[in-house]
Design an enzyme around this catalytic site. Sequence first.
Site, PDB file in Angstrom:
ATOM      1  N   LYS A  96      48.419  50.019  55.581  1.00 16.26           N
ATOM      2  CA  LYS A  96      47.832  51.173  54.948  1.00 16.26           C
ATOM      3  C   LYS A  96      47.013  50.936  53.906  1.00 16.26           C
ATOM      4  CE  LYS A  96      49.551  53.816  51.718  1.00 16.26           C
ATOM      5  NZ  LYS A  96      50.171  54.726  50.739  1.00 16.26           N
ATOM      6  N   ASP A 101      49.653  57.587  55.676  1.00 16.00           N
ATOM      7  CA  ASP A 101      50.577  57.753  54.583  1.00 16.00           C
ATOM      8  C   ASP A 101      51.242  58.963  55.102  1.00 16.00           C
ATOM      9  OD1 ASP A 101      48.701  60.291  54.622  1.00 16.00           O
ATOM     10  OD2 ASP A 101      48.291  59.929  52.411  1.00 16.00           O
TER      11      ASP A 101
END
Length: 313
Positions: free
Chosen positions: A184, A202
Amino acid sequence: MTGRELESKPGSEPESKVTPKSKPTAKPKSKPTAKPKANAKLKPKANAKPNPEPKSNAKPESHLAMVRRARRINRELAELYPYAHPELDFRNAFELLVATVLSAQTTDLRVNQTTPALFAAYPTPEDMAAAVPEEMEELIRPTGFFRAKTKSLMGLSTAIRDNFDGEVPGRLEDLVTLPGVGRKTANVVLGNAFGVPGITVDTHFGRLVRRWKWTDQEDPVKVEADVAAIFPKSEWTMLSHRVVFHGRRICHARKPACGACPIAPLCPSYGEGETDPEKARKLLKYEMGGRPGQRLSPPPDYPGAPAPALGAE
């Protein structure tokens, strides 16, 4: 939208017989329920009409229909948030990398309020690698988990200094080798500092794409793969910003503002949150709710007010 299958087939009940003398009674025609227009101008309105309930006899949505609906949502979000951007303040790839690592388990606002002093003390990977841990811990204490984050920041700075000639690498396979950097974080840096398309999964992104039935996966890597298959690569970075913006401002985790959501007609999960338009409008956050954003230095086209500095809230 996916509806429920009929529990019984038409014609399964025996037909009632009508005697020749009796005349069938005409059934009163019911007025069709008006649906909200999906192509209406994207702007939360106090008098927005609620989304109609799905028909019980609607057929399951095909994959092609889902893809078309997903791409329509992306276009509508682009109209709603033409100013979507990463909500971390940064001036270069190193600052973005550090800020993204600090953003774990806290808000972007708190990170943005903390990083000015941090970057003033340690402007380069070489400076941060040579930091006194206790001094760095005090600087980043407001972000929480400051000991673990200090260890990660000093570790990634040392790796950048020793393995990448002091420059943040621009490849995902290199970024994920740095301490505290996962997929991420790597996609955030690649998409916003290097212009390499990436999908940032997220908590907001994962929640919304599951509500929109783009995927039913929970694992971030599988979510990323499912969504990547729907959109062209050129859309990945901005799609991530738009979805996260929408999750933070309207489609909240606990109580989505369904009644003030411009893409409600395209959402199969409409009704999970507040559907009353007036009550829903009170749930809007940041610039949508007339309050400051998360960046102390937002882009010039941001329509909201800058966030306050640390201690000025």
